[in-house]
Design a protein around this motif. Sequence first.
Motif, PDB file in Angstrom:
ATOM      1  N   LYS A  38     -10.140   2.212  17.615  1.00 27.11           N
ATOM      2  CA  LYS A  38      -9.413   1.023  16.955  1.00 27.11           C
ATOM      3  C   LYS A  38      -8.749   1.038  16.299  1.00 27.11           C
ATOM      4  CE  LYS A  38     -13.958  -1.267  17.482  1.00 27.11           C
ATOM      5  NZ  LYS A  38     -15.138  -2.343  16.926  1.00 27.11           N
ATOM      6  N   ASN A  39      -7.636   2.092  16.093  1.00 22.13           N
ATOM      7  CA  ASN A  39      -6.322   2.483  15.624  1.00 22.13           C
ATOM      8  C   ASN A  39      -5.269   2.779  16.307  1.00 22.13           C
ATOM      9  OD1 ASN A  39      -7.654   1.141  12.735  1.00 22.13           O
ATOM     10  ND2 ASN A  39      -8.193   3.560  12.761  1.00 22.13           N
ATOM     11  N   VAL A  40      -4.242   2.833  16.419  1.00 25.90           N
ATOM     12  CA  VAL A  40      -3.034   3.271  17.285  1.00 25.90           C
ATOM     13  C   VAL A  40      -2.021   4.162  15.953  1.00 25.90           C
ATOM     14  CG1 VAL A  40      -1.348   2.577  18.176  1.00 25.90           C
ATOM     15  CG2 VAL A  40      -3.377   1.084  18.590  1.00 25.90           C
ATOM     16  N   GLN A  41      -1.563   5.313  16.273  1.00 29.30           N
ATOM     17  CA  GLN A  41      -0.449   6.278  15.543  1.00 29.30           C
ATOM     18  C   GLN A  41       0.637   5.227  15.893  1.00 29.30           C
ATOM     19  OE1 GLN A  41      -1.773   8.962  14.036  1.00 29.30           O
ATOM     20  NE2 GLN A  41      -0.113   9.131  13.219  1.00 29.30           N
ATOM     21  N   VAL A  42       1.023   5.280  14.564  1.00 29.07           N
ATOM     22  CA  VAL A  42       3.093   5.009  14.715  1.00 29.07           C
ATOM     23  C   VAL A  42       3.395   5.656  13.913  1.00 29.07           C
ATOM     24  CG1 VAL A  42       3.840   2.846  14.571  1.00 29.07           C
ATOM     25  CG2 VAL A  42       1.944   1.767  15.038  1.00 29.07           C
ATOM     26  N   ALA A  52      -3.148  -5.739  14.650  1.00 33.40           N
ATOM     27  CA  ALA A  52      -2.308  -5.720  13.655  1.00 33.40           C
ATOM     28  C   ALA A  52      -1.299  -4.568  14.874  1.00 33.40           C
ATOM     29  CB  ALA A  52      -2.480  -5.005  12.393  1.00 33.40           C
ATOM     30  N   TRP A  53      -1.459  -3.641  15.174  1.00 33.71           N
ATOM     31  CA  TRP A  53      -0.419  -3.458  16.277  1.00 33.71           C
ATOM     32  C   TRP A  53       0.488  -4.517  17.168  1.00 33.71           C
ATOM     33  CZ3 TRP A  53      -0.612  -1.737  21.626  1.00 33.71           C
ATOM     34  CH2 TRP A  53       0.330  -0.386  21.475  1.00 33.71           C
ATOM     35  N   ASN A  54      -0.362  -4.830  18.126  1.00 37.49           N
ATOM     36  CA  ASN A  54      -1.169  -5.797  19.487  1.00 37.49           C
ATOM     37  C   ASN A  54       0.630  -6.641  18.378  1.00 37.49           C
ATOM     38  OD1 ASN A  54      -1.570  -4.360  20.790  1.00 37.49           O
ATOM     39  ND2 ASN A  54      -3.493  -4.933  20.724  1.00 37.49           N
ATOM     40  N   MET A  55      -0.427  -6.739  17.206  1.00 38.43           N
ATOM     41  CA  MET A  55       0.146  -8.556  16.567  1.00 38.43           C
ATOM     42  C   MET A  55       2.217  -7.508  16.264  1.00 38.43           C
ATOM     43  SD  MET A  55      -2.185 -10.418  14.134  1.00 38.43           S
ATOM     44  CE  MET A  55      -1.267 -10.397  13.321  1.00 38.43           C
ATOM     45  N   ALA A  56       2.295  -6.975  15.430  1.00 38.70           N
ATOM     46  CA  ALA A  56       3.467  -6.403  15.351  1.00 38.70           C
ATOM     47  C   ALA A  56       4.171  -6.232  16.913  1.00 38.70           C
ATOM     48  CB  ALA A  56       3.458  -4.856  14.490  1.00 38.70           C
ATOM     49  N   ARG A  57       3.607  -5.447  17.373  1.00 35.99           N
ATOM     50  CA  ARG A  57       4.475  -5.304  18.687  1.00 35.99           C
ATOM     51  C   ARG A  57       5.051  -6.488  19.297  1.00 35.99           C
ATOM     52  NH1 ARG A  57       3.134  -4.880  24.406  1.00 35.99           N
ATOM     53  NH2 ARG A  57       0.888  -4.843  23.531  1.00 35.99           N
ATOM     54  N   LEU A  58       4.441  -7.280  19.184  1.00 34.47           N
ATOM     55  CA  LEU A  58       4.628  -9.083  19.588  1.00 34.47           C
ATOM     56  C   LEU A  58       5.076  -9.364  19.120  1.00 34.47           C
ATOM     57  CD1 LEU A  58       1.700  -9.663  21.844  1.00 34.47           C
ATOM     58  CD2 LEU A  58       3.654  -8.977  22.793  1.00 34.47           C
ATOM     59  N   ALA A  59       6.082  -9.245  17.869  1.00 31.68           N
ATOM     60  CA  ALA A  59       6.567  -9.953  16.403  1.00 31.68           C
ATOM     61  C   ALA A  59       7.093 -10.499  17.272  1.00 31.68           C
ATOM     62  CB  ALA A  59       6.384  -9.566  15.338  1.00 31.68           C
ATOM     63  N   GLY A  63      11.683  -9.489  11.162  1.00 32.20           N
ATOM     64  CA  GLY A  63      10.412  -9.732   9.593  1.00 32.20           C
ATOM     65  C   GLY A  63       8.826  -9.809   9.618  1.00 32.20           C
ATOM     66  N   ARG A  64       8.698 -10.553  10.382  1.00 29.68           N
ATOM     67  CA  ARG A  64       7.509 -10.308  10.609  1.00 29.68           C
ATOM     68  C   ARG A  64       7.409  -8.942  11.398  1.00 29.68           C
ATOM     69  NH1 ARG A  64       5.885 -15.926  12.817  1.00 29.68           N
ATOM     70  NH2 ARG A  64       6.916 -18.016  11.434  1.00 29.68           N
ATOM     71  N   MET A  65       7.621  -8.156  11.607  1.00 27.21           N
ATOM     72  CA  MET A  65       6.882  -7.288  12.387  1.00 27.21           C
ATOM     73  C   MET A  65       6.689  -6.241  11.257  1.00 27.21           C
ATOM     74  SD  MET A  65       8.814  -4.822  15.052  1.00 27.21           S
ATOM     75  CE  MET A  65       7.743  -3.960  16.582  1.00 27.21           C
ATOM     76  N   VAL A  66       7.870  -6.190  10.195  1.00 27.11           N
ATOM     77  CA  VAL A  66       7.301  -5.372   9.228  1.00 27.11           C
ATOM     78  C   VAL A  66       6.915  -6.362   7.842  1.00 27.11           C
ATOM     79  CG1 VAL A  66       8.572  -4.952   6.509  1.00 27.11           C
ATOM     80  CG2 VAL A  66      10.586  -4.826   8.641  1.00 27.11           C
ATOM     81  N   GLY A  67       6.104  -6.838   7.908  1.00 28.25           N
ATOM     82  CA  GLY A  67       5.364  -7.818   7.128  1.00 28.25           C
ATOM     83  C   GLY A  67       3.956  -7.244   7.440  1.00 28.25           C
ATOM     84  N   ILE A  68       3.651  -7.186   9.114  1.00 31.33           N
ATOM     85  CA  ILE A  68       2.205  -7.211   9.759  1.00 31.33           C
ATOM     86  C   ILE A  68       1.920  -5.546   9.103  1.00 31.33           C
ATOM     87  CG2 ILE A  68       1.129  -6.992  11.609  1.00 31.33           C
ATOM     88  CD1 ILE A  68       2.932  -9.387  12.759  1.00 31.33           C
ATOM     89  N   LEU A  69       3.018  -4.539   9.801  1.00 29.56           N
ATOM     90  CA  LEU A  69       2.925  -3.643   9.416  1.00 29.56           C
ATOM     91  C   LEU A  69       2.674  -2.563   7.302  1.00 29.56           C
ATOM     92  CD1 LEU A  69       5.463  -2.310  12.543  1.00 29.56           C
ATOM     93  CD2 LEU A  69       2.888  -2.110  11.963  1.00 29.56           C
ATOM     94  N   LEU A  70       3.325  -2.967   7.225  1.00 27.81           N
ATOM     95  CA  LEU A  70       3.522  -3.439   5.807  1.00 27.81           C
ATOM     96  C   LEU A  70       1.777  -3.132   5.029  1.00 27.81           C
ATOM     97  CD1 LEU A  70       6.754  -4.070   3.798  1.00 27.81           C
ATOM     98  CD2 LEU A  70       6.041  -2.000   4.273  1.00 27.81           C
ATOM     99  N   LYS A  71       1.360  -4.364   5.434  1.00 24.42           N
ATOM    100  CA  LYS A  71      -0.338  -4.944   4.811  1.00 24.42           C
ATOM    101  C   LYS A  71      -1.086  -3.614   5.460  1.00 24.42           C
ATOM    102  CE  LYS A  71      -0.134  -9.405   5.930  1.00 24.42           C
ATOM    103  NZ  LYS A  71      -0.507 -10.165   6.652  1.00 24.42           N
TER     104      LYS A  71
END
Length: 153
Positions: A38-42, A52-59, A63-71
């Motif tokens: 259930k994890n993806v290597q970035v 979270a990866w899908n949410m970031a990818r579709l941000a 700024g939104r992408m950065v926030g998701i990945l920082l968390k």
Amino acid sequence: MSVMLAFQNMLTAAVREAVQKTPRRTTEERVEDSSQSKNVQVGRSLLVEKTAWNMARLAPSPGRMVGILLKEAFSRRRLIRSTYAGQVRNKVAKPALKKYQKMQDIHNFVLERFPHTSEGAFGSHVNSFLGEKAKLPPEQEYVNTSESEMEDN
């Protein structure tokens, strides 16, 4: 009314037919599906949850992408105490997140989707997130007596 009933019967017949054509899955197949990662290597060192990866990818914005990945990449405590490039303000040093490989992985991931993002803009997005979202909630003040008790005295 009869047209609606006929439509419902047609619909249920079509659904039954589709269910019958769908291959049945055994219990073993279901267990294998649930055990999938259930994890993806970035990048090289960042591992994030698939949602979270899908949410970031579709941000919709960097700024939104950065926030998701920082968390996903850093603890809340580290995010509260840090800035992108680090700084000293009022004799309090805030460590830099820029030095971590995870930040480079996030930057590269953002650049794949938004290639026009400069490093300065990326740092600005990081600091913006750190300034808004990572702060602790304000402390609540509690009183010992209620207003009605004060009026009774």
